[in-house]
Design a protein around this motif. Structure first.
Motif, PDB file in Angstrom:
ATOM      1  N   GLY A 172     -15.405  14.939   2.907  1.00  0.00           N
ATOM      2  CA  GLY A 172     -15.305  16.327   3.322  1.00  0.00           C
ATOM      3  C   GLY A 172     -14.034  16.684   4.057  1.00  0.00           C
ATOM      4  N   GLN A 173     -13.194  15.694   4.377  1.00  0.00           N
ATOM      5  CA  GLN A 173     -11.933  15.936   5.078  1.00  0.00           C
ATOM      6  C   GLN A 173     -10.765  15.951   4.106  1.00  0.00           C
ATOM      7  N   GLU A 174      -9.707  16.684   4.457  1.00  0.00           N
ATOM      8  CA  GLU A 174      -8.475  16.636   3.673  1.00  0.00           C
ATOM      9  C   GLU A 174      -7.713  15.368   4.069  1.00  0.00           C
ATOM     10  N   VAL A 175      -7.383  14.553   3.092  1.00  0.00           N
ATOM     11  CA  VAL A 175      -6.781  13.244   3.371  1.00  0.00           C
ATOM     12  C   VAL A 175      -5.537  13.030   2.517  1.00  0.00           C
ATOM     13  N   TYR A 176      -4.500  12.482   3.135  1.00  0.00           N
ATOM     14  CA  TYR A 176      -3.353  11.926   2.430  1.00  0.00           C
ATOM     15  C   TYR A 176      -3.454  10.406   2.573  1.00  0.00           C
ATOM     16  N   TRP A 177      -3.710   9.728   1.453  1.00  0.00           N
ATOM     17  CA  TRP A 177      -3.758   8.266   1.467  1.00  0.00           C
ATOM     18  C   TRP A 177      -2.336   7.722   1.423  1.00  0.00           C
ATOM     19  N   GLY A 178      -2.010   6.818   2.342  1.00  0.00           N
ATOM     20  CA  GLY A 178      -0.668   6.243   2.382  1.00  0.00           C
ATOM     21  C   GLY A 178      -0.529   5.045   1.459  1.00  0.00           C
ATOM     22  N   VAL A 179       0.625   4.956   0.795  1.00  0.00           N
ATOM     23  CA  VAL A 179       0.964   3.810  -0.047  1.00  0.00           C
ATOM     24  C   VAL A 179       2.430   3.486   0.192  1.00  0.00           C
ATOM     25  N   SER A 180       2.720   2.217   0.481  1.00  0.00           N
ATOM     26  CA  SER A 180       4.094   1.816   0.756  1.00  0.00           C
ATOM     27  C   SER A 180       4.378   0.468   0.114  1.00  0.00           C
ATOM     28  N   PRO A 181       5.503   0.331  -0.582  1.00  0.00           N
ATOM     29  CA  PRO A 181       5.812  -0.947  -1.218  1.00  0.00           C
ATOM     30  C   PRO A 181       6.205  -2.020  -0.205  1.00  0.00           C
ATOM     31  N   VAL A 182       5.691  -3.213  -0.406  1.00  0.00           N
ATOM     32  CA  VAL A 182       6.067  -4.390   0.387  1.00  0.00           C
ATOM     33  C   VAL A 182       6.602  -5.408  -0.608  1.00  0.00           C
ATOM     34  N   THR A 183       7.905  -5.600  -0.610  1.00  0.00           N
ATOM     35  CA  THR A 183       8.536  -6.358  -1.700  1.00  0.00           C
ATOM     36  C   THR A 183       9.340  -7.566  -1.240  1.00  0.00           C
ATOM     37  N   SER A 184       9.068  -8.054  -0.033  1.00  0.00           N
ATOM     38  CA  SER A 184       9.751  -9.261   0.433  1.00  0.00           C
ATOM     39  C   SER A 184       8.836 -10.002   1.397  1.00  0.00           C
ATOM     40  N   GLU A 185       9.094 -11.295   1.583  1.00  0.00           N
ATOM     41  CA  GLU A 185       8.316 -12.079   2.536  1.00  0.00           C
ATOM     42  C   GLU A 185       8.511 -11.566   3.964  1.00  0.00           C
ATOM     43  N   LYS A 186       9.722 -11.103   4.265  1.00  0.00           N
ATOM     44  CA  LYS A 186       9.999 -10.563   5.602  1.00  0.00           C
ATOM     45  C   LYS A 186       9.154  -9.322   5.863  1.00  0.00           C
ATOM     46  N   SER A 187       9.105  -8.429   4.883  1.00  0.00           N
ATOM     47  CA  SER A 187       8.302  -7.219   5.023  1.00  0.00           C
ATOM     48  C   SER A 187       6.818  -7.553   5.100  1.00  0.00           C
ATOM     49  N   LEU A 188       6.393  -8.518   4.291  1.00  0.00           N
ATOM     50  CA  LEU A 188       5.003  -8.961   4.318  1.00  0.00           C
ATOM     51  C   LEU A 188       4.629  -9.471   5.702  1.00  0.00           C
ATOM     52  N   ASN A 189       5.486 -10.279   6.303  1.00  0.00           N
ATOM     53  CA  ASN A 189       5.243 -10.819   7.635  1.00  0.00           C
ATOM     54  C   ASN A 189       5.174  -9.704   8.669  1.00  0.00           C
ATOM     55  N   TYR A 190       6.034  -8.689   8.518  1.00  0.00           N
ATOM     56  CA  TYR A 190       6.033  -7.545   9.438  1.00  0.00           C
ATOM     57  C   TYR A 190       4.682  -6.840   9.420  1.00  0.00           C
ATOM     58  N   TRP A 191       4.186  -6.531   8.219  1.00  0.00           N
ATOM     59  CA  TRP A 191       2.926  -5.809   8.103  1.00  0.00           C
ATOM     60  C   TRP A 191       1.760  -6.649   8.628  1.00  0.00           C
ATOM     61  N   GLU A 192       1.816  -7.947   8.419  1.00  0.00           N
ATOM     62  CA  GLU A 192       0.728  -8.814   8.869  1.00  0.00           C
ATOM     63  C   GLU A 192       0.734  -8.984  10.388  1.00  0.00           C
ATOM     64  N   THR A 193       1.907  -9.193  10.972  1.00  0.00           N
ATOM     65  CA  THR A 193       1.978  -9.507  12.399  1.00  0.00           C
ATOM     66  C   THR A 193       2.017  -8.261  13.286  1.00  0.00           C
ATOM     67  N   LYS A 194       2.741  -7.225  12.867  1.00  0.00           N
ATOM     68  CA  LYS A 194       2.868  -6.023  13.705  1.00  0.00           C
ATOM     69  C   LYS A 194       1.741  -5.029  13.456  1.00  0.00           C
ATOM     70  N   ASN A 195       1.315  -4.893  12.204  1.00  0.00           N
ATOM     71  CA  ASN A 195       0.321  -3.872  11.862  1.00  0.00           C
ATOM     72  C   ASN A 195      -1.058  -4.424  11.533  1.00  0.00           C
ATOM     73  N   ASN A 196      -1.210  -5.753  11.627  1.00  0.00           N
ATOM     74  CA  ASN A 196      -2.526  -6.385  11.448  1.00  0.00           C
ATOM     75  C   ASN A 196      -3.128  -6.181  10.057  1.00  0.00           C
ATOM     76  N   VAL A 197      -2.279  -6.041   9.052  1.00  0.00           N
ATOM     77  CA  VAL A 197      -2.777  -5.847   7.690  1.00  0.00           C
ATOM     78  C   VAL A 197      -3.275  -7.174   7.126  1.00  0.00           C
ATOM     79  N   VAL A 198      -4.432  -7.128   6.474  1.00  0.00           N
ATOM     80  CA  VAL A 198      -4.922  -8.267   5.700  1.00  0.00           C
ATOM     81  C   VAL A 198      -4.767  -7.896   4.229  1.00  0.00           C
TER      82      VAL A 198
END
Length: 249
Positions: A172-198
Motif C-alpha cells: 500500500g506504500q509508494e516504494v522505489y526499490w534500490g538496485v546498485s551494481p557491485v562489480t569488484s571484490e573491494k566493492s563487495l567487501n564494502y557492502w558486507e562490512t559497512k552496510n551489513n549486506v548478506v
C-alpha cells in the motif's frame, strides 16, 4: 510506475553529460534523484535544476543532520523557486570535515518539518533493510508513515526473496526499490562490512550478474506496480543501463 537513476553531482559538466546520455538513450527513465554529498560543491537541490529541462520528476536528498530545527528549512526558498516538489529525507553521514555544522536531528524530525513548512512537497523516507532486525526496521517504517512520509526509497537490494518480504511489509506504500551494481571484490567487501549486506549464494561481483539481477528487479517492480531506482556507483552507466534495457526480462 517510475524508473529513476541516482546521479552523483560531482560537478556541472559531468552531471550534464550523464543527463544527456540518459535522455538520448534511455527514454524509459523518467526520474532523476540526486544525493547530497558534502565532498562536492554542488548540493543535491542545485543538481536537480540541471535535470528539470528534460525530467518532470527530480528528487534531491535532504540530510537530516544538517537541519537546525530552530530555524526554517534552509533550502525551502530554493525548492519553491525552482518548483522542486519531491524530496528524499535521509539521516546523513557525519562529515569528514567536522567544521561542517551538524545537529542531533532525525529523519522523523525533518519529515515533520517539511510537512509543516512545505506541505505541498512530497516527502520520501529512506529504508535500510540491513541496519537492524526486520522487526525494528518495520517499526521504523511505521513511525515514518506516522510522521508524514509519502513513500520510501530502499537501500539497494541484491536478492529478490528479500524484496518480496519487504513488499509485504510495504503493502500500500509508494516504494522505489534500490538496485546498485557491485562489480569488484573491494566493492563487495564494502557492502558486507559497512552496510551489513548478506549476498545470495549465487552472487558474482561482475557486470553480467548485476545486469541480470537488475532485469529481474525491474520485472518485479512492473509486476507489483512499484518503482525502481538504479544507483550505478563506479560503474559505466552506459554499459550498465544498456544491458538492463536491451533485453529486459
Amino acid at each position: 510506475m517510475r524508473i529513476a537513476i541516482e546521479l552523483v553531482p560531482r560537478d556541472e559538466a559531468s552531471l550534464l553529460a550523464e543527463l544527456d546520455l540518459i535522455k538520448n538513450h534511455y527514454q524509459a527513465v523518467d526520474t532523476i534523484n540526486i544525493p547530497d554529498l558534502l565532498r562536492y560543491d554542488m548540493r543535491s537541490w542545485e543538481g536537480c535544476i540541471h535535470a528539470q529541462s528534460d525530467y518532470e520528476f527530480v528528487i534531491p536528498h535532504i540530510r537530516a543532520i544538517d537541519i537546525n530545527l530552530d530555524k526554517p528549512l534552509p533550502m525551502a526558498d530554493f525548492l519553491r523557486e525552482h518548483h522542486i516538489n519531491e524530496v528524499l529525507v535521509i539521516t546523513g553521514d557525519p562529515p569528514q570535515d567536522m567544521r561542517w555544522k551538524i545537529y542531533p536531528t532525525t529523519s522523523l524530525d525533518v519529515i515533520r518539518k517539511f510537512k509543516q513548512e512545505l506541505p505541498g512537497i512530497k516527502v520520501y523516507a529512506g529504508i535500510d533493510q540491513y541496519r537492524d532486525s526486520m522487526r525494528k526496521e518495520a517499526d521504523y517504517i511505521k513511525r515514518k508513515i506516522q510522521a508524514g512520509a509519502d513513500g520510501f526509497f530502499t537501500q539497494p537490494f541484491f536478492d529478490l526473496r528479500l524484496m518480496e518480504i519487504y513488499s509485504e511489509i510495504l503493502a500500500g506504500q509508494e516504494v522505489y526499490w534500490g538496485v546498485s551494481p557491485v562489480t569488484s571484490e573491494k566493492s563487495l567487501n564494502y557492502w558486507e562490512t559497512k552496510n551489513n549486506v548478506v549476498f545470495p549464494a549465487a552472487f558474482q561481483p561482475n557486470l553480467a550478474w548485476n545486469i541480470a539481477f537488475a532485469q529481474q528487479a525491474l520485472a518485479f517492480t512492473k509486476q507489483t506496480q512499484t518503482n525502481i531506482y538504479f544507483m550505478p556507483i563506479r560503474t559505466d552507466i552506459h554499459k550498465y543501463l544498456q544491458g538492463i534495457f536491451s533485453n529486459p526480462v
